[in-house]
Design an enzyme around this catalytic site. Structure first.
Site, PDB file in Angstrom:
ATOM      1  N   GLY A  72       0.810  -1.202   0.000  1.00 43.17           N
ATOM      2  CA  GLY A  72       0.000   0.000   0.000  1.00 43.17           C
ATOM      3  C   GLY A  72       0.846   1.256   0.000  1.00 43.17           C
ATOM      4  NE  ARG A 308     -22.929  -9.192 -16.334  1.00 43.90           N
ATOM      5  CZ  ARG A 308     -24.222  -8.943 -16.139  1.00 43.90           C
ATOM      6  NH1 ARG A 308     -24.600  -7.728 -15.741  1.00 43.90           N
ATOM      7  NH2 ARG A 308     -25.125  -9.873 -16.347  1.00 43.90           N
TER       8      ARG A 308
END
Length: 538
Positions: A72, A308
């Site tokens: 991070g 998707r």
């Protein structure tokens, strides 16, 4: 930024640990390192170098016996060095190193000092702490093997076949052997009754600008994801303003099936308006279908909407890294914070609207944040999300829900953001884009993508197989052939029950059609025709 793996407990073979870590090498293509502590515990790291390119390799040792690994970015690391850690001697200029020093200074209770996105493990002798950032922007999994050893990893693939049980590490928590899981992040906005604030447009503009500013921290080239929707367009415009006069040109990137997809046309107009060096990426439906297996292996989910939307993002990320870009700003989170999804228009009351925004933000790590991280990090690209800045969340979510809830189908969602950045004297965005109707990412790349994908998946699942769905997949049983197709691929890579249990389905509320596409909502077809016609001119 990276891929991390920690194994707490003796007896693991070092070569095997290296192999497990290398399953995440896509997350950190620049460097790979491993450290075995004096007590036989392992820390492994696959590095993507963004801050401190030369001395910041991990694992990093503290001032004495503590070691740590981190995935991070800690945006306030310099402030921490200059204040509460000013008496510490540092080995690197890496933002990550402040974590091990905070542990040495405060023990377990230090995560609220961190401003950023993170998943980390610190080991000190036989003592250790693992933690994940407040919303789960960075992924983390934990598990236990047959000998009781504890595992922590950025991706499930590194530990799934090693552990008897494993799960998703909850956001906003720490874990230690002494305390178990403890929730350190307890903001006021999680309490719906605290949503009583009036709208302060100036503060919204100021805090979001600050959120973008801190996320420009990098020692490498960076860019912006630009779909042409409000969220990514705003963060892109703000970044361009912050860099005015520096001579630094921002690269923006959009993707669609072709040059006429809804997002591509809108992004083109925004890029010209704000002055980025713009790149349009196209993919074919056949290419999208071809990479579904590899994509699901990377994503570690069978959620329909995640798959998707991740397909175009996967292609986009590959194209971005091929141009030498390692970090991008993204507009993730704004739809959850402001109730921007079209189904929010159907909320039966302001109270329901507010609770749903809270629930969606809390569950971001199961859907959009998972997609944003894993589809970008599949190619070693880091995505940063200004809308999920802690200060911005505290300001925006606590606004009265009556002020955020659209009154009609024709009402435009996220009205507050638009008002805050609708500055006629120096516009942030073209007006027709500022007020453009919401398009979910998987729709905006071109409507044929989802329609053809559904047809293809359906054709690959026989009626006989689908009738056996509840027997084959008793947990989270797929209810459509498309979902069944994805689940079958997922099961091939991750057959464990624990793996299936890490997945949460993204399902819209308050509408008859439960398909997650934005076009399934009645509001989509009742959109303002003028806005649509303006975009068509691009």
């Amino acid at each position: 930024m990276c891929g991390i793996l920690a194994i707490i407990g003796k007896g693991k073979d070092e070569e095997l640990v290296k192999q497990l870590s290398k399953r995440m090498s896509h997350r950190g293509p620049d460097e790979s390192d491993i450290h075995m502590t004096e007590n036989g515990h392992f820390l492994a790291h696959e590095r993507l170098s963004i801050v401190d390119l030369h001395t910041g390799k991990q694992p990093i040792q503290g001032t004495s016996s503590a070691w740590m690994i981190h995935n991070g970015e800690i945006y306030n690391h310099q402030e921490l060095r200059d204040t509460i850690l000013r008496n510490h001697t540092f080995r690197t200029t890496s933002d990550s190193e402040v974590i091990v020093h905070l542990y040495e200074e405060f023990g377990y209770d230090f995560c609220n000092f961190l401003d950023g996105m993170f998943a980390f493990v610190v080991i000190d002798g036989d003592d250790y702490i693992a933690a994940r950032d407040p919303l789960g922007i960075k992924p983390l999994y934990y598990g236990i093997d047959e000998r009781g050893r504890k595992y922590f990893a950025s991706e499930m693939k590194a530990i799934a076949d090693q552990c008897t049980t494993f799960s998703t590490f909850p956001p906003g928590h720490i874990y230690t052997e002494k305390t178990g899981f403890v929730k350190y992040y307890q903001p006021e906005w999680e309490d719906a009754s605290k949503a009583i604030e009036e709208i302060d447009y100036e503060s919204i503009r100021k805090i979001l600008t600050q959120a973008v500013q801190k996320r420009l921290m990098a020692d490498v080239p960076f860019g912006v994801l630009l779909s042409g929707g409000l969220d990514s367009s705003l963060t892109s415009s703000i970044a361009c303003r912050l860099l005015e006069g520096t001579g630094q040109k921002i690269h923006s990137f959009s993707i669609g099936l072709d040059a006429n997809s809804p997002d591509t046309k809108a992004a083109r107009k925004v890029a010209k308006f704000i002055g980025t060096e713009h790149h349009e990426i196209h993919f074919t439906i056949e290419q999208g279908i071809e990479i579904l297996e590899k994509l699901i292996w990377h994503l570690e989910t069978y959620d329909v909407t995640s798959i998707r939307a991740s397909t175009p993002m996967y292609f986009l990320s590959k194209a971005i890294t091929e141009k030498g870009i390692k970090m991008v700003l993204s507009g993730e989170g704004a739809d959850e914070v402001f109730g921007g999804y079209l189904y929010f228009r159907n909320a039966p009351s302001a109270a329901d609207f507010q609770q749903e925004t809270i629930d969606r933000v809390q569950k971001l790590f199961t859907a959009d944040l998972l997609r944003a991280d894993k589809s970008t990090m599949a190619h070693g690209l880091e995505a940063r999300v200004p809308f999920l800045d802690k200060a911005f969340l505290e300001l925006a979510i606590k606004i009265k829900p009556e002020e955020k809830q659209p009154k009609t189908y024709e009402g435009i969602e996220k009205y507050i953001l638009r008002k805050a950045f609708d500055t006629p004297e120096k516009p942030y965005l073209p007006e027709e884009v500022l007020w453009r109707q919401k398009e979910q990412f998987s729709d905006g790349v071109g409507y044929n993508w989802i329609d053809t994908l559904i047809a293809y998946c359906t054709s690959q699942v026989s009626d006989a197989d689908f009738e056996r769905a509840s027997k084959l997949f008793p947990y989270n049983t797929p209810t459509t052939k498309e979902a069944f197709f994805y689940r079958r691929i997922f099961h091939k890579f991750y057959p464990q029950t624990s793996a299936a249990e890490t997945v949460r389905k993204w399902i819209p509320k308050w509408q008859e059609n439960q398909d997650p596409s934005g076009r399934a909502n009645a509001a989509h077809v009742k959109a303002d025709v003028l806005i649509a016609s303006e975009i068509e001119k691009v």
